[in-house]
Design an enzyme around this catalytic site. Structure first.
Site, PDB file in Angstrom:
ATOM      1  N   GLU A 227       0.884  -1.170   0.000  1.00 56.80           N
ATOM      2  CA  GLU A 227       0.000   0.000   0.000  1.00 56.80           C
ATOM      3  C   GLU A 227       0.918   1.215   0.000  1.00 56.80           C
ATOM      4  O   GLU A 227       1.458   1.594   1.034  1.00 56.80           O
ATOM      5  CB  GLU A 227      -0.903  -0.011   1.252  1.00 56.80           C
ATOM      6  CG  GLU A 227      -1.799  -1.245   1.375  1.00 56.80           C
ATOM      7  CD  GLU A 227      -2.913  -1.269   0.336  1.00 56.80           C
ATOM      8  OE1 GLU A 227      -3.239  -0.211  -0.224  1.00 56.80           O
ATOM      9  OE2 GLU A 227      -3.446  -2.359   0.066  1.00 56.80           O
ATOM     10  N   CYS A 261      -1.962   9.593   2.115  1.00 53.19           N
ATOM     11  CA  CYS A 261      -1.367   9.232   0.828  1.00 53.19           C
ATOM     12  C   CYS A 261      -2.361   9.331  -0.319  1.00 53.19           C
ATOM     13  O   CYS A 261      -1.974   9.446  -1.467  1.00 53.19           O
ATOM     14  CB  CYS A 261      -0.784   7.843   0.892  1.00 53.19           C
ATOM     15  SG  CYS A 261      -2.026   6.623   1.199  1.00 53.19           S
TER      16      CYS A 261
HETATM   17  N1  LIG Z   1      -1.347   3.438   0.282  1.00 56.54           N
HETATM   18  C1  LIG Z   1      -1.533   3.644   1.556  1.00 56.54           C
HETATM   19  O1  LIG Z   1      -2.474   3.122   2.158  1.00 56.54           O
HETATM   20  C2  LIG Z   1      -0.617   4.542   2.328  1.00 56.54           C
HETATM   21  C3  LIG Z   1       0.631   4.921   1.864  1.00 56.54           C
HETATM   22  N2  LIG Z   1       1.434   5.747   2.615  1.00 56.54           N
HETATM   23  C4  LIG Z   1       2.716   6.200   2.088  1.00 56.54           C
HETATM   24  O2  LIG Z   1       3.686   6.090   3.117  1.00 56.54           O
HETATM   25  C5  LIG Z   1       4.623   7.145   3.079  1.00 56.54           C
HETATM   26  C6  LIG Z   1       4.696   7.824   4.407  1.00 56.54           C
HETATM   27  O3  LIG Z   1       4.826   6.927   5.470  1.00 56.54           O
HETATM   28  P1  LIG Z   1       6.244   6.603   6.130  1.00 56.54           P
HETATM   29  O4  LIG Z   1       5.971   6.077   7.490  1.00 56.54           O
HETATM   30  O5  LIG Z   1       7.157   7.767   5.979  1.00 56.54           O
HETATM   31  O6  LIG Z   1       6.737   5.442   5.186  1.00 56.54           O
HETATM   32  P2  LIG Z   1       8.136   4.661   5.200  1.00 56.54           P
HETATM   33  O7  LIG Z   1       8.133   3.881   3.947  1.00 56.54           O
HETATM   34  O8  LIG Z   1       9.270   5.552   5.486  1.00 56.54           O
HETATM   35  O9  LIG Z   1       7.997   3.691   6.475  1.00 56.54           O
HETATM   36  C7  LIG Z   1       7.060   2.664   6.538  1.00 56.54           C
HETATM   37  C8  LIG Z   1       7.581   1.557   7.427  1.00 56.54           C
HETATM   38  O10 LIG Z   1       8.777   1.003   6.892  1.00 56.54           O
HETATM   39  C9  LIG Z   1       9.841   1.015   7.845  1.00 56.54           C
HETATM   40  N3  LIG Z   1      11.079   1.381   7.137  1.00 56.54           N
HETATM   41  C10 LIG Z   1      11.506   2.628   6.827  1.00 56.54           C
HETATM   42  N4  LIG Z   1      12.653   2.562   6.122  1.00 56.54           N
HETATM   43  C11 LIG Z   1      12.961   1.263   6.001  1.00 56.54           C
HETATM   44  C12 LIG Z   1      14.038   0.540   5.380  1.00 56.54           C
HETATM   45  N5  LIG Z   1      15.008   1.183   4.740  1.00 56.54           N
HETATM   46  N6  LIG Z   1      14.022  -0.804   5.452  1.00 56.54           N
HETATM   47  C13 LIG Z   1      13.030  -1.455   6.082  1.00 56.54           C
HETATM   48  N7  LIG Z   1      12.001  -0.820   6.694  1.00 56.54           N
HETATM   49  C14 LIG Z   1      11.964   0.501   6.658  1.00 56.54           C
HETATM   50  C15 LIG Z   1       9.435   2.051   8.874  1.00 56.54           C
HETATM   51  O11 LIG Z   1       9.968   1.724  10.121  1.00 56.54           O
HETATM   52  C16 LIG Z   1       7.919   2.001   8.842  1.00 56.54           C
HETATM   53  O12 LIG Z   1       7.416   1.053   9.741  1.00 56.54           O
HETATM   54  C17 LIG Z   1       4.142   8.059   1.984  1.00 56.54           C
HETATM   55  O13 LIG Z   1       4.882   7.812   0.813  1.00 56.54           O
HETATM   56  C18 LIG Z   1       2.698   7.644   1.784  1.00 56.54           C
HETATM   57  O14 LIG Z   1       2.242   7.893   0.488  1.00 56.54           O
HETATM   58  C19 LIG Z   1       1.043   6.170   3.836  1.00 56.54           C
HETATM   59  C20 LIG Z   1      -0.173   5.812   4.325  1.00 56.54           C
HETATM   60  C21 LIG Z   1      -1.116   5.007   3.612  1.00 56.54           C
HETATM   61  C1  LIG Z   2     -25.525  11.430   3.585  1.00 58.20           C
HETATM   62  C2  LIG Z   2     -26.727  11.466   4.438  1.00 58.20           C
HETATM   63  C3  LIG Z   2     -26.669  11.331   5.828  1.00 58.20           C
HETATM   64  C4  LIG Z   2     -25.457  10.954   6.509  1.00 58.20           C
HETATM   65  C5  LIG Z   2     -24.369  11.754   6.608  1.00 58.20           C
HETATM   66  C6  LIG Z   2     -23.110  11.357   7.238  1.00 58.20           C
HETATM   67  C7  LIG Z   2     -23.089  10.190   8.137  1.00 58.20           C
HETATM   68  C8  LIG Z   2     -21.997  12.080   7.001  1.00 58.20           C
HETATM   69  C9  LIG Z   2     -20.680  11.787   7.482  1.00 58.20           C
HETATM   70  C10 LIG Z   2     -19.637  12.384   6.911  1.00 58.20           C
HETATM   71  C11 LIG Z   2     -18.278  12.146   7.323  1.00 58.20           C
HETATM   72  C12 LIG Z   2     -18.019  11.785   8.716  1.00 58.20           C
HETATM   73  C13 LIG Z   2     -17.307  12.257   6.441  1.00 58.20           C
HETATM   74  C14 LIG Z   2     -15.890  12.055   6.660  1.00 58.20           C
HETATM   75  C15 LIG Z   2     -15.322  10.864   6.815  1.00 58.20           C
HETATM   76  C16 LIG Z   2     -13.893  10.751   6.770  1.00 58.20           C
HETATM   77  C17 LIG Z   2     -13.210   9.688   7.193  1.00 58.20           C
HETATM   78  C18 LIG Z   2     -13.835   8.589   7.905  1.00 58.20           C
HETATM   79  C19 LIG Z   2     -11.789   9.668   6.889  1.00 58.20           C
HETATM   80  C20 LIG Z   2     -11.038   8.588   7.002  1.00 58.20           C
HETATM   81  C21 LIG Z   2      -9.655   8.657   6.634  1.00 58.20           C
HETATM   82  C22 LIG Z   2      -8.856   7.597   6.539  1.00 58.20           C
HETATM   83  C23 LIG Z   2      -9.312   6.241   6.877  1.00 58.20           C
HETATM   84  C24 LIG Z   2      -7.508   7.792   6.104  1.00 58.20           C
HETATM   85  C25 LIG Z   2      -6.719   6.803   5.691  1.00 58.20           C
HETATM   86  C26 LIG Z   2      -5.463   7.136   5.160  1.00 58.20           C
HETATM   87  C27 LIG Z   2      -4.802   6.418   4.268  1.00 58.20           C
HETATM   88  C28 LIG Z   2      -5.135   5.064   3.832  1.00 58.20           C
HETATM   89  C29 LIG Z   2      -3.740   7.094   3.542  1.00 58.20           C
HETATM   90  O1  LIG Z   2      -2.871   7.770   4.087  1.00 58.20           O
HETATM   91  O2  LIG Z   2      -3.805   6.953   2.361  1.00 58.20           O
HETATM   92  C30 LIG Z   2     -27.924  11.402   6.671  1.00 58.20           C
HETATM   93  C31 LIG Z   2     -27.677  12.324   7.836  1.00 58.20           C
HETATM   94  C32 LIG Z   2     -28.231  10.017   7.201  1.00 58.20           C
HETATM   95  C33 LIG Z   2     -29.100  11.935   5.879  1.00 58.20           C
HETATM   96  C34 LIG Z   2     -29.222  11.313   4.531  1.00 58.20           C
HETATM   97  C35 LIG Z   2     -28.007  11.645   3.693  1.00 58.20           C
END
Ligand SMILES: NC(=O)C1=CN([C@@H]2O[C@H](COP(=O)(O)OP(=O)(O)OC[C@H]3O[C@@H](n4cnc5c(N)ncnc54)[C@H](O)[C@@H]3O)[C@@H](O)[C@H]2O)C=CC1
Ligand SMILES: CC1=C(/C=C/C(C)=C/C=C/C(C)=C/C=C/C=C(C)/C=C/C=C(C)/C=C/C=C(\C)C(=O)O)C(C)(C)CCC1
Length: 534
Positions: A227, A261
């Protein structure tokens, strides 16, 4: 009165015990106890309550590590994981059930062989997490691993030390400590873990480290789920609701201070509406932060100085114009949500993933140009966002790929915990969340069971071969194409017969429905006629 919370100072796991920890988790898998569904359900229920009971420590740790507000910590980390547990608990029996394989997968001639797919846990897995959602991004995969019946070792990010220590205590005091373990540390500890044999490695983090992990895993042919990050584009055309686009895209860069990300890196916008869009952006920022972003209790901080300087460098080196934000304070690791107007894909703002509260705006003269730019910047980003007419949004979806996509909003496709999430190409491989989390740690094992009584029909396979047997076999198992060498459908007898007898319906279901309709109408007509007669 607020609960007093103490978090153990960060301590890396001793390198010399890592092999024994991995071996313990492998040994537990070999006891087969994790294959028992009730055992898995108990672990999931315990995890749900552990998150509930550790809430004060978890919230404190997230505030300490990232200055995350309780609002965000609950919404996107703790409530999220609890919902994950409940979803897996409610659906586990259905996910884990054998799937019977009949037609069209198994030819009718082999239907007596009870073909089925048995859902097998992969074994012992390693989950390596990043810093930005230090709880959710390791516990959500763990829910999948537990559901699938795997044992697991978790390696949280060392950049969020308080969260890592709370996680260790939570998992090791509440779950089966022989099946689920936490190893804390940085590169040496991760390397020590990667020297062990795993049945899958689930890695969330940067593409650079993902490459190191994938290479190491390849040495032992260990499957990986990666990821990773990406340079995610947003497309805005003249037909978009600009005020809404501005507000929603700003949200994408304010939650967790843009350390997400899947948030947008750059916005490709029709030059005719760029000025108005920037006005809406500024208005949205004012609305979200009436006293300025720095004074807001809601805005998280950048995780550490290294990342602060990485983001600052992108802003320092840009040749573009800052049109919103721009304030920063190193002593607080604060960076204001910042938008930069650029005119080159070589600009520092376009060249790297921002992974922070900054993004750039690139005016274009057409959707064609926007699509060309996006494909050249990153052909397979983790997400994309499109704000335009229905036809324009469809065109963006059609002509540009991404791990996930949201139309008319920022990353809503990734904001619901039960729908699959994952990258494509170099933004990741493999998906999880919802049923995909179960599948991610499951081997689909096809099982056939050949009854003894079928032997006389099956003996045609044995040597010495007799060509007559093969001819007979070919006759009874033949499947004929309904197309010719040019790839065109041949409208022969079969085609017309299916059309006539199927009443023009597509497939057996469609035909059956039409026949039922005809019969029901006939019956109704007859009944009406009867009634008139009476
Ligand atoms: N696709 C997805 O769901 C997500 C992706 N990301 C990506 O992650 C990055 C940011 O997170 P970071 O923690 O900085 O990532 P990172 O890649 O630096 O670290 C991630 C993990 O790898 C380990 N790590 C770091 N360098 C390493 C190495 N040389 N060898 C082995 N393990 C190592 C770290 O200890 C950590 O647990 C961004 O590029 C972001 O886009 C972040 C969150 C969600
Ligand atoms: C739509 C209608 C209704 C309901 C409305 C509701 C329940 C609205 C709720 C809105 C919310 C809370 C929006 C925001 C949610 C954001 C979340 C949960 C974000 C999560 C982020 C994450 C998991 C990030 C992950 C990061 C990753 C993987 C990364 O770094 O990439 C009613 C009220 C029922 C009425 C009808 C219409």
């Amino acid at each position: 009165m607020a609960t007093k919370v103490t978090i153990t100072p960060f301590e890396a796991t001793a390198l010399n015990i890592i092999p024994a920890l991995a071996s313990n988790a492998r040994g537990t898998f070999r006891t087969h106890k994790t294959k028992n569904l009730e055992w898995r359900l108990v672990q999931l229920r315990k995890l749900y309550w552990a998150v509930e009971d550790f809430k004060p420590q978890l919230l404190h740790a997230l505030a300490q590590d990232l200055h995350k507000s309780d609002y965000e910590s609950l919404l996107s980390e703790l409530d999220w994981v609890q919902k994950d547990c409940l979803f897996m608990i409610d659906n586990l029996a259905a996910f884990a059930k054998d799937e019977k394989l009949g037609a069209p997968h198994v030819p009718i001639t082999f239907s007596m062989m009870n073909f089925r797919i048995r859902k097998e846990p992969l074994g012992t897995v390693l989950i390596i997490g990043p810093y930005n959602y230090p709880i959710q991004l390791v516990l959500a995969p763990l829910v999948g691993a537990i559901g699938a019946g795997c044992t697991a070792v978790i390696k949280p990010s060392e950049l969020t030390p308080a969260s890592a220590m709370v996680l260790k205590e939570l998992i090791e005091t509440r779950l089966d400590n022989n099946a689920y373990l936490v190893v804390n540390g940085a590169i040496p500890e991760t390397n020590a873990l990667m020297n062990e044999k795993w049945d899958k490695v689930f890695f969330t983090g940067s593409a650079g480290v993902g490459t190191i992990i994938a290479k190491k895993a390849a040495e032992t042919l260990t499957p990986v789920c990666l990821e990773l990050g990406g340079k995610n584009p947003a497309f805005i055309t003249k037909n978009a609701n600009l005020a809404l686009a501005a507000k929603r895209l700003l949200w994408g860069k304010t939650q967790n201070s843009g350390q997400v990300c899947m948030s947008q890196n750059y916005i490709l916008i029709d030059s005719a509406v760029v000025k108005t869009f920037i006005e809406f952006l500024k208005a949205a920022e004012k609305e979200m932060f009436p006293n300025g972003a720095k004074a807001s209790p809601d805005l998280a901080r950048i995780v550490n100085q290294r990342h602060f300087h990485r983001i600052k460098k992108m802003l320092d080196e840009t040749k573009g114009e800052i049109v919103m934000g721009g304030q920063m304070d190193e002593s607080e690791l604060f960076i204001e949500p910042t938008a930069v107007l650029v005119n080159s894909t070589d600009d520092s703002m376009m060249a790297e993933e921002s992974f922070g509260p900054i993004f750039c705006i690139y005016p274009v003269h057409s959707l064609d140009q926007a699509l060309n730019i996006a494909s050249s910047v990153h052909r397979t980003p983790l997400s994309l966002f499109s704000f335009g007419s229905k036809a324009e949004n469809n065109r963006v979806l059609n002509e540009m790929t991404s791990g996930g996509a949201t139309i008319n909003d920022s990353y809503f496709h990734g904001s619901v915990n039960s729908v699959p999430f994952g990258g494509v190409g170099d933004s990741g491989s493999g998906a999880y969340r919802g049923k995909a989390s179960f599948d991610c740690f499951t081997h689909l094992r096809t099982v056939a069971e050949t009854p003894g009584w079928a032997e006389r029909f099956l003996s045609v396979r044995y040597m010495p071969y007799n060509i007559k047997d093969l001819k007979f076999l070919q006759k009874i198992t033949a499947v004929k194409p309904n197309f010719d060498r040019r790839g065109a459908i041949v409208k022969g007898f079969g085609y017309w017969a299916a059309l006539v007898f199927g009443l023009g319906g597509k497939g057996a279901k469609g035909a059956l429905l039409r026949w039922l309709l005809v019969l029901a109408s006939g019956y109704a007509l007859l009944a009406a006629k009867e009634a008139r007669r009476a």
